[in-house]
Motif scaffolding. Structure first.
Motif, PDB file in Angstrom:
ATOM      1  N   UNK A   1       0.841  -1.191   0.000  1.00 36.19           N
ATOM      2  CA  UNK A   1       0.000   0.000   0.000  1.00 36.19           C
ATOM      3  C   UNK A   1       0.883   1.250   0.000  1.00 36.19           C
ATOM      4  N   UNK A   2       0.749   2.070  -1.032  1.00 35.56           N
ATOM      5  CA  UNK A   2       1.484   3.329  -1.105  1.00 35.56           C
ATOM      6  C   UNK A   2       0.600   4.452  -0.591  1.00 35.56           C
ATOM      7  N   UNK A   3       1.076   5.176   0.420  1.00 32.25           N
ATOM      8  CA  UNK A   3       0.368   6.352   0.924  1.00 32.25           C
ATOM      9  C   UNK A   3       0.859   7.552   0.119  1.00 32.25           C
ATOM     10  N   UNK A   4       0.003   8.032  -0.785  1.00 31.63           N
ATOM     11  CA  UNK A   4       0.363   9.082  -1.734  1.00 31.63           C
ATOM     12  C   UNK A   4      -0.570  10.269  -1.576  1.00 31.63           C
ATOM     13  N   UNK A   5      -0.002  11.455  -1.444  1.00 36.13           N
ATOM     14  CA  UNK A   5      -0.818  12.633  -1.153  1.00 36.13           C
ATOM     15  C   UNK A   5      -1.720  12.301   0.032  1.00 36.13           C
ATOM     16  N   UNK A   6      -1.098  11.691   1.046  1.00 30.39           N
ATOM     17  CA  UNK A   6      -1.841  11.180   2.194  1.00 30.39           C
ATOM     18  C   UNK A   6      -1.604  12.043   3.436  1.00 30.39           C
TER      19      UNK A   6
ATOM     20  N   UNK B   1      -3.325  11.892   7.558  1.00 24.73           N
ATOM     21  CA  UNK B   1      -4.285  11.200   8.412  1.00 24.73           C
ATOM     22  C   UNK B   1      -5.424  12.114   8.853  1.00 24.73           C
ATOM     23  N   UNK B   2      -5.128  13.372   9.113  1.00 24.34           N
ATOM     24  CA  UNK B   2      -6.197  14.274   9.551  1.00 24.34           C
ATOM     25  C   UNK B   2      -7.232  14.482   8.451  1.00 24.34           C
ATOM     26  N   UNK B   3      -6.782  14.653   7.206  1.00 27.95           N
ATOM     27  CA  UNK B   3      -7.740  14.810   6.112  1.00 27.95           C
ATOM     28  C   UNK B   3      -8.517  13.516   5.892  1.00 27.95           C
ATOM     29  N   UNK B   4      -7.880  12.377   6.121  1.00 26.19           N
ATOM     30  CA  UNK B   4      -8.567  11.089   6.033  1.00 26.19           C
ATOM     31  C   UNK B   4      -9.678  11.000   7.069  1.00 26.19           C
ATOM     32  N   UNK B   5      -9.391  11.415   8.292  1.00 28.91           N
ATOM     33  CA  UNK B   5     -10.384  11.373   9.357  1.00 28.91           C
ATOM     34  C   UNK B   5     -11.530  12.350   9.088  1.00 28.91           C
TER      35      UNK B   5
ATOM     36  N   UNK C   1       7.788   1.710  11.474  1.00 28.77           N
ATOM     37  CA  UNK C   1       9.225   2.000  11.506  1.00 28.77           C
ATOM     38  C   UNK C   1       9.452   3.358  10.850  1.00 28.77           C
ATOM     39  N   UNK C   2      10.162   4.240  11.559  1.00 26.76           N
ATOM     40  CA  UNK C   2      10.543   5.526  10.969  1.00 26.76           C
ATOM     41  C   UNK C   2      12.055   5.633  10.925  1.00 26.76           C
ATOM     42  N   UNK C   3      12.577   5.960   9.766  1.00 26.26           N
ATOM     43  CA  UNK C   3      14.014   6.111   9.612  1.00 26.26           C
ATOM     44  C   UNK C   3      14.439   7.563   9.835  1.00 26.26           C
ATOM     45  N   UNK C   4      15.729   7.769   9.946  1.00 22.41           N
ATOM     46  CA  UNK C   4      16.420   9.074  10.017  1.00 22.41           C
ATOM     47  C   UNK C   4      16.455   9.716  11.395  1.00 22.41           C
ATOM     48  N   UNK C   5      15.936   9.041  12.427  1.00 26.94           N
ATOM     49  CA  UNK C   5      16.071   9.551  13.787  1.00 26.94           C
ATOM     50  C   UNK C   5      14.970  10.475  14.256  1.00 26.94           C
ATOM     51  N   UNK C   6      14.076  10.893  13.369  1.00 22.69           N
ATOM     52  CA  UNK C   6      12.945  11.726  13.790  1.00 22.69           C
ATOM     53  C   UNK C   6      11.952  10.869  14.573  1.00 22.69           C
ATOM     54  N   UNK C   7      11.396  11.438  15.650  1.00 17.12           N
ATOM     55  CA  UNK C   7      10.529  10.662  16.537  1.00 17.12           C
ATOM     56  C   UNK C   7       9.128  11.251  16.588  1.00 17.12           C
ATOM     57  N   UNK C   8       8.428  11.120  15.476  1.00 14.82           N
ATOM     58  CA  UNK C   8       7.034  11.568  15.395  1.00 14.82           C
ATOM     59  C   UNK C   8       6.363  10.812  14.268  1.00 14.82           C
ATOM     60  N   UNK C   9       5.017  10.827  14.281  1.00  8.16           N
ATOM     61  CA  UNK C   9       4.258  10.106  13.265  1.00  8.16           C
ATOM     62  C   UNK C   9       3.965  10.959  12.030  1.00  8.16           C
ATOM     63  N   UNK C  10       4.080  12.266  12.161  1.00  7.84           N
ATOM     64  CA  UNK C  10       3.937  13.166  11.009  1.00  7.84           C
ATOM     65  C   UNK C  10       2.647  12.930  10.217  1.00  7.84           C
ATOM     66  N   UNK C  11       1.521  12.882  10.935  1.00  5.45           N
ATOM     67  CA  UNK C  11       0.210  12.808  10.294  1.00  5.45           C
ATOM     68  C   UNK C  11       0.033  11.518   9.497  1.00  5.45           C
ATOM     69  N   UNK C  12       0.567  10.427  10.013  1.00  2.00           N
ATOM     70  CA  UNK C  12       0.526   9.138   9.311  1.00  2.00           C
ATOM     71  C   UNK C  12      -0.287   8.121  10.105  1.00  2.00           C
ATOM     72  N   UNK C  13      -1.398   7.664   9.545  1.00  2.00           N
ATOM     73  CA  UNK C  13      -2.205   6.578  10.105  1.00  2.00           C
ATOM     74  C   UNK C  13      -2.501   6.759  11.598  1.00  2.00           C
ATOM     75  N   UNK C  14      -2.929   7.956  11.978  1.00  2.00           N
ATOM     76  CA  UNK C  14      -3.096   8.263  13.403  1.00  2.00           C
ATOM     77  C   UNK C  14      -4.143   7.378  14.074  1.00  2.00           C
ATOM     78  N   UNK C  15      -5.237   7.108  13.396  1.00  2.00           N
ATOM     79  CA  UNK C  15      -6.258   6.202  13.949  1.00  2.00           C
ATOM     80  C   UNK C  15      -5.744   4.772  13.958  1.00  2.00           C
TER      81      UNK C  15
END
Length: 246
Positions: free
Chosen positions: A137-142, A144-148, A190-204
């Motif tokens: 599944x590719x999340x493109x122009x995705x 999570x808030x707009x999805x909700x 899994x998030x790469x690069x050391x950043x520790x946030x979800x960045x509006x990704x699949x929040x629900x």
């Protein structure tokens, strides 16, 4: 097809669904005094790696956060280059996806994608729709808030038309109105690069996901590190708010 598992991984404790926040392409390029686009091009290799790894390990669902709604705010030159890279990836990888039994799907505000990208995406999804080994599944122009918001609007519309009572709305109904309906929630993010946030990704969907942050930049992510993270996942206790009996 028989699984190919690295030593230390248990077949019966693998996640059903792994999701990646692919981060660090720009920093990878900057460290090498390259254009950011070169980092995105290199990152395509890591995409192939995790797709192949999931098929080898027997993980049935993989979601990749490829382009967020916020990414549209990047410089036009970079956005255009990303769309071109996505078009080439879909075109060039289609045959391999078919060969490896990978079914491609996508979530997000897909209408915002350029026509050429949508065309190649539709062709790849149609060519792979009968595959069952892995759902990619590719999340493109995705976002999570707009999805909700879209889910709430859809439910409100059904209530206003009398097809649904407000009292009938529950968690399952909300899930069925999300872009990801039909796909199980991620067990591992899994998030790469050391950043520790979800960045509006699949929040629900990530309410009870295990989360792993790695310092590795996305273009450098490899199968060995993926296997190591999966071993870490298998060592965790997933309690879902409950107390496990000893």
């Amino acid at each position: 097809m028989e699984r190919e598992l690295p030593d230390g991984l248990s077949a019966d404790q693998l996640p059903e669904h792994v999701a990646f926040i692919m981060d660090g392409n720009g920093r990878w390029a900057k460290k090498r005094v390259m254009n950011r686009v070169k980092g995105h091009e290199k990152g395509a290799g890591a995409v192939r790696t995790v797709v192949e790894s999931c098929t080898k390990f027997g993980i049935p669902y993989l979601t990749l956060y490829a382009f967020s709604t916020e990414n549209w705010q990047r410089p036009k030159k970079e956005v255009d280059a990303l769309m071109g890279l996505l078009t080439r990836f879909l075109r060039n990888e289609k045959a391999q996806l078919v060969k490896n039994g990978v079914r491609l799907t996508a979530i997000g505000e897909l209408h915002r994608l350029p026509e050429e990208v949508r065309r190649e995406l539709d062709l790849a999804m149609e060519a792979t729709r009968h595959n069952e080994r892995l759902t990619l599944c590719l999340a493109l122009s995705y976002g999570s808030r707009s999805e909700l918001v879209a889910a709430v609007q859809g439910i409100a519309d059904e209530v206003s038309q009398g097809r649904l009572r407000a009292a009938d709305v529950d968690e399952e109904m909300v899930s069925q109105h999300l872009f990801t309906r039909g796909i199980p929630d991620p067990d591992l993010v899994i998030r790469t690069s050391g950043e520790m946030r979800l960045s509006n990704f699949l929040l629900w969907q990530c309410a009870y996901s295990e989360i792993f942050f790695t310092e590795t930049l996305w273009p450098d992510f490899n199968e060995s590190e993926f296997a190591s993270i999966l071993m870490d996942f298998q060592a965790r206790e997933r309690r879902y708010g409950k107390v496990l009996q000893s």
